[in-house]
Design a protein around this motif. Structure first.
Motif, PDB file in Angstrom:
ATOM      1  N   THR A 281       0.846  -1.209   0.000  1.00 55.41           N
ATOM      2  CA  THR A 281       0.000   0.000   0.000  1.00 55.41           C
ATOM      3  C   THR A 281       0.873   1.248   0.000  1.00 55.41           C
ATOM      4  O   THR A 281       0.627   2.195  -0.756  1.00 55.41           O
ATOM      5  CB  THR A 281      -0.928   0.009   1.247  1.00 55.41           C
ATOM      6  OG1 THR A 281      -1.639  -1.214   1.256  1.00 55.41           O
ATOM      7  CG2 THR A 281      -1.879   1.185   1.246  1.00 55.41           C
ATOM      8  N   LEU A 282       1.896   1.250   0.857  1.00 56.39           N
ATOM      9  CA  LEU A 282       2.770   2.428   0.928  1.00 56.39           C
ATOM     10  C   LEU A 282       3.413   2.699  -0.436  1.00 56.39           C
ATOM     11  O   LEU A 282       3.425   3.843  -0.919  1.00 56.39           O
ATOM     12  CB  LEU A 282       3.842   2.222   2.011  1.00 56.39           C
ATOM     13  CG  LEU A 282       4.842   3.352   2.193  1.00 56.39           C
ATOM     14  CD1 LEU A 282       4.155   4.703   2.435  1.00 56.39           C
ATOM     15  CD2 LEU A 282       5.803   3.071   3.351  1.00 56.39           C
ATOM     16  N   CYS A 283       3.894   1.647  -1.075  1.00 59.05           N
ATOM     17  CA  CYS A 283       4.538   1.837  -2.390  1.00 59.05           C
ATOM     18  C   CYS A 283       3.512   2.291  -3.431  1.00 59.05           C
ATOM     19  O   CYS A 283       3.835   3.117  -4.296  1.00 59.05           O
ATOM     20  CB  CYS A 283       5.238   0.552  -2.836  1.00 59.05           C
ATOM     21  SG  CYS A 283       6.716   0.217  -1.865  1.00 59.05           S
ATOM     22  N   ALA A 284       2.285   1.781  -3.335  1.00 58.34           N
ATOM     23  CA  ALA A 284       1.246   2.195  -4.300  1.00 58.34           C
ATOM     24  C   ALA A 284       0.937   3.690  -4.119  1.00 58.34           C
ATOM     25  O   ALA A 284       0.755   4.425  -5.107  1.00 58.34           O
ATOM     26  CB  ALA A 284      -0.016   1.364  -4.103  1.00 58.34           C
ATOM     27  N   ILE A 285       0.910   4.149  -2.886  1.00 53.43           N
ATOM     28  CA  ILE A 285       0.670   5.584  -2.615  1.00 53.43           C
ATOM     29  C   ILE A 285       1.791   6.415  -3.240  1.00 53.43           C
ATOM     30  O   ILE A 285       1.556   7.396  -3.955  1.00 53.43           O
ATOM     31  CB  ILE A 285       0.586   5.850  -1.085  1.00 53.43           C
ATOM     32  CG1 ILE A 285      -0.666   5.211  -0.494  1.00 53.43           C
ATOM     33  CG2 ILE A 285       0.620   7.355  -0.782  1.00 53.43           C
ATOM     34  CD1 ILE A 285      -0.697   5.192   1.038  1.00 53.43           C
ATOM     35  N   LEU A 286       3.036   5.988  -2.972  1.00 49.20           N
ATOM     36  CA  LEU A 286       4.184   6.773  -3.446  1.00 49.20           C
ATOM     37  C   LEU A 286       4.272   6.761  -4.971  1.00 49.20           C
ATOM     38  O   LEU A 286       4.527   7.804  -5.592  1.00 49.20           O
ATOM     39  CB  LEU A 286       5.481   6.248  -2.817  1.00 49.20           C
ATOM     40  CG  LEU A 286       5.550   6.384  -1.285  1.00 49.20           C
ATOM     41  CD1 LEU A 286       6.801   5.708  -0.740  1.00 49.20           C
ATOM     42  CD2 LEU A 286       5.524   7.854  -0.862  1.00 49.20           C
TER      43      LEU A 286
ATOM     44  N   LYS B 102      14.971  -0.026   0.191  1.00 45.69           N
ATOM     45  CA  LYS B 102      15.219  -0.302  -1.229  1.00 45.69           C
ATOM     46  C   LYS B 102      13.897  -0.243  -2.007  1.00 45.69           C
ATOM     47  O   LYS B 102      13.814   0.403  -3.051  1.00 45.69           O
ATOM     48  CB  LYS B 102      15.885  -1.674  -1.369  1.00 45.69           C
ATOM     49  CG  LYS B 102      16.322  -2.003  -2.763  1.00 45.69           C
ATOM     50  CD  LYS B 102      17.330  -3.159  -2.747  1.00 45.69           C
ATOM     51  CE  LYS B 102      17.726  -3.559  -4.146  1.00 45.69           C
ATOM     52  NZ  LYS B 102      16.671  -4.248  -4.884  1.00 45.69           N
ATOM     53  N   ARG B 103      12.876  -0.881  -1.463  1.00 49.33           N
ATOM     54  CA  ARG B 103      11.573  -0.870  -2.149  1.00 49.33           C
ATOM     55  C   ARG B 103      11.033   0.557  -2.290  1.00 49.33           C
ATOM     56  O   ARG B 103      10.509   0.952  -3.324  1.00 49.33           O
ATOM     57  CB  ARG B 103      10.546  -1.682  -1.356  1.00 49.33           C
ATOM     58  CG  ARG B 103      10.573  -3.139  -1.662  1.00 49.33           C
ATOM     59  CD  ARG B 103       9.306  -3.826  -1.199  1.00 49.33           C
ATOM     60  NE  ARG B 103       8.164  -3.543  -2.072  1.00 49.33           N
ATOM     61  CZ  ARG B 103       6.939  -3.983  -1.850  1.00 49.33           C
ATOM     62  NH1 ARG B 103       6.690  -4.720  -0.790  1.00 49.33           N
ATOM     63  NH2 ARG B 103       5.960  -3.700  -2.683  1.00 49.33           N
ATOM     64  N   LEU B 104      11.177   1.331  -1.227  1.00 43.94           N
ATOM     65  CA  LEU B 104      10.662   2.714  -1.263  1.00 43.94           C
ATOM     66  C   LEU B 104      11.424   3.532  -2.303  1.00 43.94           C
ATOM     67  O   LEU B 104      10.832   4.297  -3.071  1.00 43.94           O
ATOM     68  CB  LEU B 104      10.763   3.372   0.122  1.00 43.94           C
ATOM     69  CG  LEU B 104       9.931   2.708   1.225  1.00 43.94           C
ATOM     70  CD1 LEU B 104      10.181   3.389   2.569  1.00 43.94           C
ATOM     71  CD2 LEU B 104       8.445   2.748   0.888  1.00 43.94           C
ATOM     72  N   CYS B 105      12.739   3.347  -2.321  1.00 46.87           N
ATOM     73  CA  CYS B 105      13.559   4.106  -3.277  1.00 46.87           C
ATOM     74  C   CYS B 105      13.168   3.756  -4.720  1.00 46.87           C
ATOM     75  O   CYS B 105      13.236   4.603  -5.611  1.00 46.87           O
ATOM     76  CB  CYS B 105      15.040   3.815  -3.060  1.00 46.87           C
ATOM     77  SG  CYS B 105      15.700   4.589  -1.578  1.00 46.87           S
ATOM     78  N   GLU B 106      12.756   2.516  -4.929  1.00 40.86           N
ATOM     79  CA  GLU B 106      12.397   2.089  -6.293  1.00 40.86           C
ATOM     80  C   GLU B 106      11.083   2.689  -6.791  1.00 40.86           C
ATOM     81  O   GLU B 106      10.753   2.561  -7.968  1.00 40.86           O
ATOM     82  CB  GLU B 106      12.341   0.544  -6.348  1.00 40.86           C
ATOM     83  CG  GLU B 106      13.742  -0.046  -6.345  1.00 40.86           C
ATOM     84  CD  GLU B 106      13.781  -1.556  -6.081  1.00 40.86           C
ATOM     85  OE1 GLU B 106      14.889  -2.125  -6.108  1.00 40.86           O
ATOM     86  OE2 GLU B 106      12.712  -2.149  -5.811  1.00 40.86           O
ATOM     87  N   THR B 107      10.325   3.325  -5.915  1.00 45.55           N
ATOM     88  CA  THR B 107       9.055   3.936  -6.368  1.00 45.55           C
ATOM     89  C   THR B 107       9.305   5.240  -7.134  1.00 45.55           C
ATOM     90  O   THR B 107       8.379   5.794  -7.711  1.00 45.55           O
ATOM     91  CB  THR B 107       8.124   4.265  -5.171  1.00 45.55           C
ATOM     92  OG1 THR B 107       8.794   5.233  -4.345  1.00 45.55           O
ATOM     93  CG2 THR B 107       7.759   3.046  -4.371  1.00 45.55           C
TER      94      THR B 107
END
Ligand code: FNR
Length: 341
Positions: free
Chosen positions: A132-137, A170-175
């Motif tokens: 969800t967090l990655c979808a928001i970003l 890493k996942r957040l940076c990839e957004t």
């Protein structure tokens, strides 16, 4: 586009981070200031109003006694980052699009541990729902960041282990986000607990690989303390610092030589008056700025208007001790009030 690299910034703070605090912090050296977290649904219901009298832009909700968000473009332009509380990509997007023209970046709160946030999937709850967090970003990066050329960022806490934290980073940076703030405590940790900065360098390296700038938060006491931390931990100067607690007590903490509390109180109230800040909020901030043991603490609590607070402050001597008798003045105000009824 605003850069966060190496900046010393005012943290997002509900109640404490209203316009007067932000303006005082900017005047005394803060590079950037965050708005308090504002919940997506609340912002969406607001109407944008240009406030010519104050030179501000207000976001106003019909049933609220003061604006949900007030910004002063002539003083905040280029320096104000707006933080959204959200758990839903579509609502985050609607809120961001509503405010984007008046701010310089959009930040998502993924660190608030309070029941109010986590029970509805916001704040620190997002650390447990990374999809969800990655979808928001991703939605914000694609539909706000790119078209409006404004940075999208997220503020997180550490997870329970270094490995899971680094994976999340890493996942957040990839957004495609531009910036990341890490509050160096885990969700159950309280602010009085010592931050964990052991692997901030590894977090920084992941950010660097993705062209994401990093801001470190937690336990920074002043500008000189931040510089000392960078030196002691052998961290590059590109890492920024974010201050909350200490900047709430003293918004001039960004300066090489922060002011004493009585000068901070005077300057804060002058700005609060000039920008028509809600008196309840001004009193809250004074309760943080003025030491509990000071005599003055009991005086401003009895004031009903900002003008009364300003007058009582005039009775404060240069060293923080009263010159006149503030209580006599306050009693006079209450008696006049009775006569007027
Ligand atoms: C906060 N904090 C916070 N965090 C956030 O992401 N959005 C917010 O609106 C708030 N509100 C808030 C209000 C107040 C009064 C305080 C003291 C704190 C958390 C804050 O931004 C920061 O992450 C922590 O306080 C840790 O930093 P310090 O206090 O150790 O510098």
């Amino acid at each position: 586009m605003v850069s966060y690299a190496g900046k010393l910034v005012l943290a997002p703070m509900v109640r404490a981070g209203e316009l007067p605090t932000r303006l005082l912090a900017l005047k005394y050296g803060a590079d950037l200031v965050w708005s308090p977290e504002i919940i997506d649904k609340k912002l969406i219901k607001c109407e944008r109003q240009v406030n010519d009298k104050l030179g501000c832009v207000d976001y106003v909700k019909a049933d609220a006694s003061s604006p949900v968000f007030r910004t002063c473009p002539s003083l905040e332009r280029g320096k104000i980052i707006f933080q959204i509380g959200t758990a839903t990509p579509s609502l985050a997007l609607e809120a961001a699009l509503k405010v984007v023209q008046d701010v310089d970046g959009i930040d998502i709160n993924a660190g608030c541990p309070k029941h109010f946030s986590v029970h509805s999937g916001m704040g620190a709850a997002l650390l447990k729902t990374p999809d969800t967090l990655c979808a928001i970003l991703t939605a914000l990066v694609d539909k706000v960041g790119k078209p409006y050329q404004k940075p999208i960022s997220v503020k997180i806490r550490l997870l329970e282990t270094k490995e899971t934290t680094l994976q999340l980073v890493k996942r957040l940076c990839e957004t495609g986000i531009s910036h990341l703030t890490v509050h160096c405590r885990t969700t159950p940790m309280r602010n009085r607990e010592r931050p964990i900065r052991d692997y901030i360098k590894q977090i920084y390296e992941i950010c660097q690989d993705h062209d994401v700038t990093l801001i470190m938060n937690g336990g920074i006491q002043s500008k000189s303390h931040f510089e000392e931390l960078l030196r002691d931990l052998e961290l590059p100067r590109e890492i920024g610092g974010m201050m909350a607690d200490c900047a709430e007590q003293n918004p001039t903490a960004f300066h090489d030589v922060p002011l004493d509390w009585y000068d901070v109180a005077r300057k804060y109230v002058t700005i609060a008056h000039a920008y028509d800040n809600h008196v309840g909020n001004t009193k809250y901030m004074l309760s943080r700025i003025v030491p509990g043991k000071s005599k003055f603490y009991q005086y401003f609590a009895r004031c009903k208007t900002t003008q009364e607070i300003e007058h009582v402050l005039k009775l404060l001597g240069p060293d923080g001790n009263p010159l006149g008798d503030p209580l006599l003045f306050i009693q006079g105000c209450r008696e006049q009030e009775k006569l007027a009824k």
